[in-house]
Design an enzyme around this catalytic site. Structure first.
Site, PDB file in Angstrom:
ATOM      1  N   HIS A 111       0.848  -1.185   0.000  1.00  0.00           N
ATOM      2  CA  HIS A 111       0.000   0.000   0.000  1.00  0.00           C
ATOM      3  C   HIS A 111       0.892   1.246   0.000  1.00  0.00           C
ATOM      4  CE1 HIS A 111      -2.650   3.103   1.640  1.00  0.00           C
ATOM      5  NE2 HIS A 111      -3.639   2.385   1.153  1.00  0.00           N
ATOM      6  N   ASP A 125     -11.417   1.496  -0.664  1.00  0.00           N
ATOM      7  CA  ASP A 125     -10.500   2.385   0.050  1.00  0.00           C
ATOM      8  C   ASP A 125     -11.259   3.208   1.094  1.00  0.00           C
ATOM      9  OD1 ASP A 125      -8.030   3.227   0.820  1.00  0.00           O
ATOM     10  OD2 ASP A 125      -7.752   4.665  -0.792  1.00  0.00           O
TER      11      ASP A 125
END
Ligand code: 1DF
Ligand code: MN
Length: 358
Positions: free
Chosen positions: A187, A310
């Site tokens: 990430h 997200d």
């Protein structure tokens, strides 16, 4: 009254890059926010973790939404017909702490994650955190996270102290991840010190631009270093529609060959694009472009692309609409929405629990 559309079987929706935090990590990040560090992460860390603790502060609210697991989050999931969040400790994770603090907080975050999954096994799955600052202890925590806590893979927030995974000091935990058959989701976080300067203006430190360049550079370093000849079964996931790495396939393959021929890059068994197709999967987090999705499916294959929201950084409703209306077949939509995530993250196949909205 059920309409024709509503009577259609609802596709299970597993969102794969869903952020959470715990109060202890948030408070340690507030200490970081008040420290003299000059890392580009400080922009976001100050904004969120040193924001006032009241309902009227948007970033204070963001922090609360990250820490919340069973209240507003579950409501948002229900309202949007989202069956499951694959949770991960939000960026920068534990990677700005000293090695001991990071190791301790990673274990605590993993324990909390396992507990909430146990309470809601059909609603949550989770990626375990580990402290790359201490690679040997990280391998042990990885083993515990998979074999004891039954978590679904790992989260890594890109560089650690501006170093990347091609650095062999990190290989003990890559070996562990490969042996555990557990995917590492790389990430974004703020760009490493050496590449951060041009991202300091115009908000480019963030998801607008800097995050993507940080992770794409990380992925390409891993590939061209020859790491995947050493770990041929290692699985890496990257978000934001693959951070555009596959848009570069032709040029990357062509120019890597030149770099190899002049001795600047190690000889590889495969082309860079072939490693990306073999060792990587991607998600659609925060990149809701049908054109980019179409290109990704054509470049990587339908089995290598997964849906993500997200949350809470991106709203759920448009992310669901994006995948509901994507110009793909129903069989493809099943893979994007849940089938690939079940395979890659070892999530038990199951029916959609909630039929909200469909
Ligand atoms: C943001 C975006 C922050 C993403 C994130 O974690 C993050 C943001 C700190 O917009 O501030 O995960 N993202 O993945 O795009
Ligand atoms: Mn994210």
């Amino acid at each position: 009254m059920a309409t024709v559309k509503n009577s259609k079987k609802k596709i299970r929706r597993i969102a794969t890059e869903e952020a959470f935090s715990i109060p202890e990590v948030a408070s340690a990040l507030r200490d970081v926010a008040r420290s003299p560090s000059n890392s580009s992460d400080m922009i976001l860390v100050k904004r969120i973790y040193d924001a006032p603790d009241d309902d009227k502060s948007p970033m204070g609210r963001m922090r609360a939404r990250l820490i919340d697991l069973e209240d507003e989050r579950l409501r948002d999931m229900d309202e949007n017909g989202v069956d499951m969040h694959l949770l991960s400790l939000t960026a920068p994770g534990v990677q700005m702490f000293d090695a001991d603090t990071a190791t301790e907080l990673a274990a605590l975050a993993n324990d909390r994650l396992a507990a909430v999954i146990q309470r809601h096994p059909t609603r949550f799955a989770g990626l375990a955190t580990f402290a790359p600052q201490s690679p040997k202890r990280a391998s042990k925590e990885m083993d515990r996270a998979i074999n004891k806590l039954k978590l679904n893979g790992f989260i890594l927030n890109s560089h650690t102290n501006s170093e990347y995974l091609d650095n062999q000091k990190y290989w003990p935990f890559l070996e562990a991840a490969e042996a555990l058959d557990a995917c590492i989701y790389i990430h974004p976080r703020g760009a490493s010190d050496g590449m951060a300067a041009p991202f300091r203006d115009y908000g480019l430190d963030s998801a607008q631009w800097g995050y993507g360049l940080e992770v794409s550079t990380h992925a390409v370093r891993m590939i061209v270093s020859g790491l995947f000849d050493h770990f041929p079964k290692l699985k890496i996931c990257i978000g934001h529609m693959g951070e555009a790495v596959h848009f570069w396939f032709w040029r990357l393959d062509f120019m890597n060959k030149h770099a190899q021929d002049r001795g600047s890059a190690p000889k590889l068994k495969l082309k860079p694009s072939e490693y990306f197709k073999r060792n990587f999967v991607i998600t659609t987090s925060g990149q809701e472009s049908p054109l980019a999705l179409d290109y990704s499916i054509k470049a990587l294959g339908i089995d290598n692309v997964m849906w993500a929201i997200d949350y809470p950084y991106q709203p759920s409703t448009p992310a669901v609409k994006f995948m509901d209306t994507a110009p793909v077949s129903d069989a493809e939509r099943e893979k994007l929405y849940h089938g690939n995530a079940e395979r890659v993250f070892h999530i038990a196949a199951g029916a959609s629990a909630k039929g909200a909205g469909r």
